[in-house]
Design an enzyme around this catalytic site. Structure first.
Site, PDB file in Angstrom:
ATOM      1  N   ASP A 205      45.441  26.066  -3.952  1.00  8.99           N
ATOM      2  CA  ASP A 205      45.034  24.947  -3.105  1.00  8.99           C
ATOM      3  C   ASP A 205      43.516  24.885  -3.040  1.00  8.99           C
ATOM      4  O   ASP A 205      42.835  25.340  -3.962  1.00  8.99           O
ATOM      5  CB  ASP A 205      45.683  25.102  -1.717  1.00  8.99           C
ATOM      6  CG  ASP A 205      45.995  23.758  -1.070  1.00  8.99           C
ATOM      7  OD1 ASP A 205      45.051  23.012  -0.750  1.00  8.99           O
ATOM      8  OD2 ASP A 205      47.184  23.434  -0.875  1.00  8.99           O
ATOM      9  N   HIS A 246      42.664  21.560   3.534  1.00  9.12           N
ATOM     10  CA  HIS A 246      44.073  21.439   3.111  1.00  9.12           C
ATOM     11  C   HIS A 246      44.711  22.809   2.892  1.00  9.12           C
ATOM     12  O   HIS A 246      45.793  23.103   3.408  1.00  9.12           O
ATOM     13  CB  HIS A 246      44.087  20.603   1.836  1.00  9.12           C
ATOM     14  CG  HIS A 246      45.425  20.161   1.343  1.00  9.12           C
ATOM     15  ND1 HIS A 246      46.203  20.936   0.513  1.00  9.12           N
ATOM     16  CD2 HIS A 246      46.109  19.013   1.544  1.00  9.12           C
ATOM     17  CE1 HIS A 246      47.317  20.268   0.220  1.00  9.12           C
ATOM     18  NE2 HIS A 246      47.285  19.106   0.834  1.00  9.12           N
ATOM     19  N   ASN A 350      53.681  12.008  -2.336  1.00 14.32           N
ATOM     20  CA  ASN A 350      53.629  11.130  -1.162  1.00 14.32           C
ATOM     21  C   ASN A 350      53.618   9.646  -1.494  1.00 14.32           C
ATOM     22  O   ASN A 350      53.081   8.848  -0.739  1.00 14.32           O
ATOM     23  CB  ASN A 350      52.373  11.457  -0.349  1.00 14.32           C
ATOM     24  CG  ASN A 350      52.362  12.879   0.141  1.00 14.32           C
ATOM     25  OD1 ASN A 350      53.413  13.477   0.364  1.00 14.32           O
ATOM     26  ND2 ASN A 350      51.173  13.440   0.310  1.00 14.32           N
ATOM     27  N   VAL A 389      60.947  24.804 -11.078  1.00 11.23           N
ATOM     28  CA  VAL A 389      60.087  24.706  -9.894  1.00 11.23           C
ATOM     29  C   VAL A 389      60.915  24.173  -8.721  1.00 11.23           C
ATOM     30  O   VAL A 389      61.713  23.241  -8.883  1.00 11.23           O
ATOM     31  CB  VAL A 389      58.884  23.783 -10.175  1.00 11.23           C
ATOM     32  CG1 VAL A 389      58.078  23.524  -8.907  1.00 11.23           C
ATOM     33  CG2 VAL A 389      58.006  24.390 -11.262  1.00 11.23           C
ATOM     34  N   SER A 437      52.832  17.970   1.183  1.00  9.42           N
ATOM     35  CA  SER A 437      51.988  19.173   1.161  1.00  9.42           C
ATOM     36  C   SER A 437      52.336  20.118   2.295  1.00  9.42           C
ATOM     37  O   SER A 437      52.194  21.328   2.171  1.00  9.42           O
ATOM     38  CB  SER A 437      50.514  18.797   1.343  1.00  9.42           C
ATOM     39  OG  SER A 437      49.955  18.336   0.167  1.00  9.42           O
TER      40      SER A 437
HETATM   41 CA    CA Z   1      62.920  21.297  -9.323  1.00 10.51          CA
END
Ligand code: CA
Ligand code: CA
Ligand code: CA
Length: 506
Positions: A205, A246, A350, A389, A437
């Site tokens: 980040d 962030h 987003n 992921v 996030s």
């Molecule tokens: Ca996935």
């Protein structure tokens, strides 16, 4: 672009960033066809491979070079091809067969593509690399050095980031305001355990404030680094926040300490590493993200949190030669870490779009001038849509999908709170932010609890538990865009993550 809070100010910031960048672009040269010089006819071959095309000086660009085989020998050959094509090696990862290169030769990509050791080459950006960029390999930019550190525009971004959407509150115990922790039963889980200091979550980040009173004790400084130059820099300053809070906010949701001040994270006994991949203008380029994944694995991270998409394309299309090569390079890093047992968690994004049925993208590339592109099935958000992921959508305090959250049947794996989340911010304080996030770190935290409960489990063993334990959330009856069953649908995936099951279920 990191998925910063959902505000008009954020959108303006992105837009102004885009407009500020020179229109001059390497698009054409980066996409140049792979013209190959005529092969030799048996005459003696020079030891140094000759460039396939003449060196023609243009703008400085960075490239991901994918080697045909992930080993030292082939990677060295690819590095020599880079040098022969008037390029410089920025970073080299023989474990995954990826070289990051920099060159001002307009024929660089075509020349290197012609080398037998190279599978593919792609420009990582559409804007040229500035002399002030951390990856810069040319002569020092004396004009930049003479400017006092941090331009006026960076300053204003910093001020905006620090103030936007942050509800300043005093650092008293604030658990009563953490609706998100109640929603995923983290408060009940903490009656059992706060997790384990043997578990490490890497936060890829914008940096984590090292002396934040609610985070300092949980940050593993020896396993933190900045990756903006393309290789790990373990100095303290390199992984500290500069223009964005962030990463500090994300970190607090995962593992703010149970210490009598402020808030409590999902897995407050866990260790955090700060792996800085977001530059001062808010961009996450592939060279930084690849470094981040490789460094996190090398330093023993069990889980990584990725609350961003890799710039400058919101969706990277396999049908484009440059985008395909860069996506391959990032995927090599991601798959390498996952083979080593790391679980990578990523925010779904987003843009309120259906990731399972993408149609058009009007916001990319975001480092030069966005174009309107029709998207096909080869176009994906990375790292969120890379294989394996954990892809996270965002929910509100009433339990429905946050309006901004991307969704998609077969894409979203799990859901977690992401609207009006109170967490740590730079300056030592606390503030609320909204975005996928903010959802992703809740999942990283639950995985940290799972790892503490099942120390021998790793990789898919942990994600199988995560998905099995998640609490089903059915599509609302009126939600036309929510497709699927209560057990698995496009808004909530396998459901809302469950911190209590993570510490109690066998
Ligand atoms: Ca996935
Ligand atoms: Ca605390
Ligand atoms: Ca459950």
């Amino acid at each position: 672009m990191s998925f910063s809070p959902i505000t008009a100010r954020t959108r303006r910031r992105v837009l102004s960033t885009c407009l500020a960048v020179s229109l001059a672009t390497g698009l054409g040269l980066a996409g140049a066809g792979a013209a190959v010089a005529a092969p030799g006819d048996g005459s003696v071959v020079a030891a140094q491979p000759a460039p396939a095309l003449p060196v023609v000086t243009g703008q400085v660009m960075n490239y991901a070079v994918n080697v045909t085989k992930a080993n030292n020998g082939q990677t060295r050959k690819a590095e020599r091809a880079v040098t022969a094509a008037a390029g410089t090696v920025v970073a080299s990862w023989p474990e995954i067969g990826v070289v990051i290169a920099q060159s001002d030769n307009v024929n660089f990509a075509a020349s290197v593509r012609a080398d037998k050791s190279v599978a593919s080459v792609g420009a990582t950006r559409t804007a040229p690399v500035a002399a002030s960029d951390p990856t810069w390999k040319g002569a020092p930019d004396t004009a930049a050095l003479q400017r006092t550190g941090g331009s006026a525009s960076q300053q204003s971004v910093a001020e905006q980031e620090g103030l936007e959407a942050a509800t300043a509150v005093t650092a008293d115990p604030l658990e009563a305001r953490q609706w998100d922790m109640t929603a995923i039963k983290a408060d009940q889980a903490h009656q059992v355990t706060d997790g384990s200091k043997k578990v490490l979550v890497a936060v890829l980040d914008s940096g984590i404030q090292g002396d934040h009173p609610d985070l300092a004790a949980n940050i593993d400084q020896g396993r933190s680094a900045g990756c903006l130059s393309g290789t790990p820099d373990t100095s303290y300053a390199a992984w500290q926040p500069t223009t964005s809070d962030h990463g500090t906010h994300v970190a607090g949701t995962i593992a703010a300490g149970r210490n009598g001040v402020g808030i409590v994270g999902v897995a407050p006994a866990s260790k955090l590493s700060s792996v800085k991949v977001v530059n001062d203008d808010g961009f996450i380029y592939a060279e930084a993200a690849i470094c981040g994944f490789m460094y996190a694995e090398a330093t023993g991270a069990d889980v990584t949190n990725n609350s961003y998409f890799i710039d400058p394309w919101e969706f990277w299309c396999g049908s484009d030669v440059d985008q395909a090569a860069v996506k391959t390079a990032v995927d090599r890093a991601v798959q390498f870490t996952q083979r080593k047992g790391v679980v990578n968690v990523a925010a779904a994004g987003n843009s309120a779009v259906d990731l399972a049925n993408k149609t058009v993208d009007t916001g990319s590339p975001n480092d030069t001038v966005p174009v309107t592109r029709q998207l096909d099935e080869t176009c994906t958000d990375i790292p969120a849509e890379l294989d394996g992921v954990v892809t996270v959508s965002s929910t509100t305090s009433t339990g429905t999908k946050s309006s901004f959250s991307n969704y998609g049947e077969g894409v979203i794996d799990v859901a977690a709170p992401g609207s009006s989340i109170l967490s740590t911010v730079t300056g030592g304080g606390y503030g609320t932010k909204s975005g996928t996030s903010m959802a992703s770190p809740h999942v990283a935290g639950v995985l940290a609890l799972l790892k503490a409960t099942h120390p021998r489990a790793e990789g898919t063993q942990l994600t199988d538990l995560l998905y099995a334990q998640a609490d089903d959330v059915a599509c609302p009856a009126t939600a036309a865009t929510c497709v699927g069953t209560p057990a698995d649908n496009g808004w909530f995936g396998e459901g809302l993550v469950d911190a209590l099951d993570a510490v109690t279920a066998p």
